[in-house]
Design an enzyme around this catalytic site. Structure first.
Site, mmCIF file in Angstrom:
data_model
loop_
_atom_site.group_PDB
_atom_site.id
_atom_site.type_symbol
_atom_site.label_atom_id
_atom_site.label_comp_id
_atom_site.label_asym_id
_atom_site.label_seq_id
_atom_site.Cartn_x
_atom_site.Cartn_y
_atom_site.Cartn_z
ATOM 1 N N CYS A 845 -6.375 9.109 -58.522
ATOM 2 C CA CYS A 845 -4.991 9.465 -58.204
ATOM 3 C C CYS A 845 -4.510 10.269 -59.406
ATOM 4 C CB CYS A 845 -4.144 8.228 -57.927
ATOM 5 S SG CYS A 845 -4.105 7.063 -59.287
HETATM 6 O O1 LIG Z 1 6.913 7.811 -62.571
HETATM 7 P P1 LIG Z 1 7.126 6.557 -61.779
HETATM 8 O O2 LIG Z 1 8.286 6.586 -60.869
HETATM 9 O O3 LIG Z 1 6.995 5.340 -62.645
HETATM 10 O O4 LIG Z 1 5.864 6.490 -60.774
HETATM 11 C C1 LIG Z 1 4.596 6.086 -61.215
HETATM 12 C C2 LIG Z 1 3.804 5.799 -59.946
HETATM 13 O O5 LIG Z 1 4.397 4.715 -59.285
HETATM 14 C C3 LIG Z 1 2.391 5.469 -60.269
HETATM 15 O O6 LIG Z 1 1.707 5.339 -59.032
HETATM 16 C C4 LIG Z 1 1.720 6.546 -61.111
HETATM 17 O O7 LIG Z 1 0.423 6.122 -61.531
HETATM 18 P P2 LIG Z 1 -0.931 6.465 -60.748
HETATM 19 O O8 LIG Z 1 -1.054 7.967 -60.687
HETATM 20 O O9 LIG Z 1 -2.019 5.828 -61.578
HETATM 21 O O10 LIG Z 1 -0.790 5.847 -59.405
HETATM 22 C C5 LIG Z 1 2.522 6.799 -62.357
HETATM 23 O O11 LIG Z 1 1.883 7.871 -63.001
HETATM 24 P P3 LIG Z 1 1.866 8.043 -64.584
HETATM 25 O O12 LIG Z 1 1.323 6.782 -65.152
HETATM 26 O O13 LIG Z 1 0.959 9.184 -64.773
HETATM 27 O O14 LIG Z 1 3.282 8.329 -64.979
HETATM 28 C C6 LIG Z 1 3.944 7.169 -62.040
HETATM 29 O O15 LIG Z 1 3.963 8.367 -61.298
#
Ligand SMILES: O=P(O)(O)O[C@H]1[C@H](O)[C@@H](O)[C@H](OP(=O)(O)O)[C@@H](OP(=O)(O)O)[C@H]1O
Length: 927
Positions: A845
């Protein structure tokens, strides 16, 4: 930025803080007997007759495991079990495992603390390396019930390999129940193959039985150096789950970083620098050009030199990261780390279940290969490349348009020339040295090699592109102006703007030029073949007359027919003459002719490359950079996956046969949404993965202690050399040992699952995902046909009995066509097909942290259910155990220093149900 040095301790489950880490060589403590790469100590826990201090409700218990190192007095929190609800006799499914690197000795004490968890959303039984007294979290949501401790040596020496310890209150007085610690020896046959404990797990009677053998294919001991060079800092977890016939299966989960995260990008950037420096040099050596082209070249060179400098700077920065093997999700936008894959890990599940062979399931988890630093404002590679190519095709009045295929061909011919010319020169010199030794056998074999290479060389130019490029370059020389208008056929294909200078043309056509002698090239080119023929004829005559001379004891006669009459005279050998003297001038001629061809071909093909760079120069270079970055991340993951697959399957002759006759399928599961920035990421990822088709592997014998893979090639084609220890290499099929190239078939299936995907489905566009899935389905089908065609019939008939691949493919196709929202079935089917075809599995992801963790844990539990008879009532509990206390929560901690999946309630509501983590494990953190 978070880059960790190899071997240093980090905040995580398995490593003590630096102050506590002890050099195992320099210790007065008793080491635990180790099997290389296997955990040193593993045990499981159960409590009996727990007493609740207040009888307000049933107990929900969890155990926190802490380690007290012999030189320390304070416990360090190590891991926790899951929470078992509503019983005073909890039996925990999450066990404890200490990997081979962990500094643990017989004198080490283990402390077990039992808590009653009142509120799971405030569960604070957290693992960290901090000593217990430091920063202890407030006791919100849980209460202490009792604790016990034991020395590791006591457990190892205990009669039944089982300790039954009294749990006492904090003042050490009152007994509040017992805790049982059972040593686990995974992969060893226990005396008597049935139960040690029979206990009731939520109404399920389960016999604890450890009966198993670890096949070589699982342990792969001969091959350990290869794996140890690549995998680092493993995190291990242990579970036991009931099967449908009420036996226990044991599961070891392991997650490791890879040194390849940095090694491959460094190798690749070095190759880019080499390739670009060489191209820049060739541009400089293009000779005199008319003012228009000369200015264009100057401009191109200025930009290209700047790009090389930039790559050199990035390489210098990366080279400072010696020993690094992990780039965290929070570093994904760092410019100097752009070539490094995000959060790359091997996620491994090892299963030992009664009546079944041990099995390994590997998935490589990595952030989607994408150019985060460059951003996604204008989309990703798939869109950018398409747009760029269309514009270039339609706007080329400053340059000549060559299609991407022709540009690639020009690069290929250039690379072939650069390889073949020195090779031919070497073989020619070897022929001369055989001649001076007057050795017919060695002369014949030298000639054979020389002929083979020269034929390849001549063949390399058999392309219309070279002719068209020669004329194009001719017209670009000072004074090289076309006198005739383009032929009607040519002008029909291309319409030039009225003010276009007459010599500037578009489309891959050869314009006419009255002064241009089209046949000149044919003559120069044919001369190479002719001079080779002269050499062959001379050698034949020399050998023939030599044998006649020997037979007759005198002079030989020449034989007709082999050579052109005009050559006959000059090559009639005189046996007494020196062979060297006869061949030397011919070899010189061959080299001269070759030099002439090389110089003309190099210049004209470099001129083709100049056209590629000429249009919209900065964008063109930025696109190349973006593609290089994305490819580098994808390649690092691929090489890691390939080496691990090779390691685990080396002992399977059918796998080896598949490897060299068919190649391996590499399946990527994407969880990106087709909304906002993630569209661009998916567009980058799709190109990065498809570019992996340009990669082939080659297995060689390791000659030194450096076991890391070596990369060669250029942007159109790379070869990754994987080195195996001599003993292992020897056992490989001949074709592989002879260096046959081993191919990969990368495929990508994407299904967005989060709240952004909901928006895309309601208000946006999901066509990108749909076309990627459709295109890649066709690729899987293609691979399947080759597999069925090339694998031996006896294997195929057995394979078909075991697997209904056809049915799975039909099902996948129907699901892709169905256009259902968040149709995760697509990913499950694609993953199953890949596993059944012995392929390499990837899950990605944005960061490979949250959604990826949900997906791999789901996949692991589904495999346990479908392949290992996991008891159906325990599917959700197993999933919760893995998500709550398994390797993936450690992955989150490792990336963002916080043990919470970065989801809020709103996001979770949008997820398909089985992708939602258990209560208390998610929440907003600064990611
Ligand atoms: O920016 P918020 O609203 O906290 O949303 C998070 C998502 O909920 C996560 O799914 C993302 O991590 P993954 O890309 O590993 O799923 C996470 O990615 P990041 O760890 O790269 O910021 C975020 O996009």
């Amino acid at each position: 930025m978070e880059i960790k040095d190899e071997g240093t301790s980090e905040e995580g489950q398995h490593f003590l803080p630096a102050a506590q880490a002890i050099d195992p060589e320099d210790t007065q403590f008793t080491s635990i007997q180790k099997i290389p790469n296997e955990p040193q100590l593993e045990f499981i826990l159960a409590c009996k007759d727990l007493v609740a201090p207040v009888c307000d409700r049933k107990l929900n218990t969890a155990v926190q495991i802490s380690v007290i190192h012999p030189v320390e007095q304070t416990p360090t929190r190590y891991s926790s079990t899951e929470i078992v609800e509503g019983t005073k006799d909890p039996l925990f499914l999450t066990g404890v495992t200490f990997p081979s690197e962990y500094p643990i000795y017989e004198e080490t004490r283990i402390k077990l603390t039992v808590y009653d968890v009142k509120d799971k959303s405030h569960d604070t039984i957290r693992t960290s390396v901090l000593p217990e007294h430091k920063d202890s979290p407030p006791e919100v949501g849980r209460r202490f019930l009792g604790s016990a401790s034991f020395q590791v040596g006591e457990l190892l020496k205990s009669k039944e390999q089982l300790l039954s310890l009294s749990l006492r209150t904090s003042d050490g007085g009152k007994v509040v129940g017992t805790i049982e610690v059972s040593l686990v020896k995974m992969g060893e046959i226990e005396d008597g193959d049935t139960d040690h404990i029979t206990t009731d797990v939520q109404g399920q009677k389960c016999a604890v039985a450890y009966e198993c053998t670890a096949p070589d294919s699982v342990s792969g001991k001969d091959n350990l150096p290869l794996l140890n060079a690549v995998l680092k800092n493993p995190v291990c977890k242990l579970y036991r789950f009931p099967t449908s016939d009420n036996k226990w299966m044991q599961i070891r989960e392991q997650m490791s970083e890879s040194t390849l995260s940095f090694h491959i990008p460094k190798e690749l950037i070095s190759l880019h620098i080499k390739e670009d420096l060489c191209r820049n040099q060739e541009l400089k050596e293009l000779g005199d050009l008319s003012p228009h082209w000369d200015n264009l070249r100057k401009n191109v060179l200025t930009h290209c030199d700047q790009m090389v400098t930039m790559y050199q700077e990035i390489l210098t920065e990366l080279s400072k990261e010696t020993g690094s093997s992990f780039k965290s999700s929070s570093s994904k936008g760092e410019k100097t780390l752009e070539f490094v894959p995000i959060n790359l890990h091997l996620q491994r599940m090892q299963v030992h279940s009664p009546h079944l062979k041990d099995a390994l399931y590997d998935v490589i988890t990595v952030g989607a290969p994408a150019a985060h630093f460059q951003g996604f404002k204008n989309g990703g590679l798939r869109k950018l490349l398409h747009r760029f190519e269309t514009e270039r095709r339609n706007t080329g009045y400053q340059f000549i348009y060559y299609s991407p295929e022709n540009t690639a061909k020009a690069k290929e011919v250039l690379s072939n020339i650069n390889q073949l010319q020195p090779l031919i020169a070497t073989h020619a010199d070897l022929l001369l040295s055989s001649a001076s030794q007057h050795s017919p056998d060695s002369l014949k074999s030298s000639l054979k090699l020389l002929s083979e290479k020269t034929e390849l060389f001549v063949h390399a130019f058999k392309d219309q592109l070279v002719r068209s490029a020669l004329l194009a370059l001719y017209t670009a020389r000072p004074g090289g102006i076309l006198k005739k208008p383009p032929s009607p056929k040519d002008s029909a294909e291309e319409t030039s703007p009225q003010d276009e200078p007459p010599q500037l043309r578009r489309q891959d056509s050869i314009p006419h030029h009255s002064d241009y002698d089209e046949e000149e090239w044919d003559r120069v080119w044919a001369n190479v073949g002719k001079s080779l023929n002269c050499i062959i004829a001379t050698v034949d005559k020399l050998i023939e007359s030599d044998s006649h001379h020997k037979e007759a004891g005198g002079g030989g006669t020449s034989k007709d027919g082999d050579t052109e009459p005009s050559l006959e005279e000059s090559i009639t050998p005189h046996p007494k003459e020196d062979w060297y003297e006869q061949l030397h001038p011919l070899i010189l001629t061959l080299k001269e002719c070759m030099g002439e061809v090389v110089s003309r071909a190099k210049q004209c093909l470099t001129f083709v490359l100049l056209q590629e760079l000429a249009y919209s120069l900065p964008q063109c270079l930025m696109l190349t950079l973006r593609r290089d970055i994305v490819f580098s991340q994808a390649l690092a993951g691929l090489v890691c996956g390939f080496i691990i697959k090779l390691h685990t399957s080396l002992h399977d002759p059918y796998f080896l046969q598949q490897l060299h006759t068919v190649g391996l399928i590499v399946q990527y599961e994407g969880l990106l949404s087709t909304y906002s920035d993630e569209i661009g990421m998916l567009e980058d990822m799709a190109v990065g993965i498809s570019d992996l088709r340009k990669v082939a592997f080659k297995i060689t014998e390791a000659k030194s202690s450096d076991d890391l893979p070596v990369l060669t090639g250029r942007r159109e084609h790379y070869v990754v050399e994987v080195k195996l220890p001599a003993t292992v290499f020897e056992s490989l099929p001949l074709q592989i040992k002879e260096g046959q190239l081993l191919h990969v078939y990368p495929v990508l299936f994407n299904v967005g699952i989060n709240e952004q995907q909901t928006l895309a489905e309601r208000f946006g566009d999901v066509s990108l995902q749909e076309s990627i899935n459709q295109e890649n389905f066709e690729l899987v089908q293609e691979y399947y046909s080759i597999f069925m065609e090339k694998m031996p019939p006896d294997y195929i008939s057995h394979f078909q009995e075991q697997n209904d691949l056809k049915g799975l493919l039909d099902n996948l196709h129907q699901n892709i066509q169905a256009k259902k929202r968040k149709n995760v079935e697509i990913m499950w089917l694609a993953a199953t097909i890949c596993r059944k075809l012995n392929g390499i599995r990837f899950t990605c992801c944005k960061s490979a942290k949250d959604r990826t963790s949900m997906s791999v844990t789901l996949e692991q539990c589904s495999i346990l259910r479908d392949e290992h008879q996991l008891h159906k009532d325990f599917f959700i509990r197993a999933l919760d155990c893995m998500r709550r206390e398994g390797c993936r929560i450690e992955n989150v901690l490792k990336n963002i220093k916080c043990r919470r999946y970065a989801f809020n309630m709103l996001q979770l509501m949008a997820f398909p149900k089985c992708y939602r983590p258990p209560e208390g494990t998610y929440g907003k953190a600064d990611t």
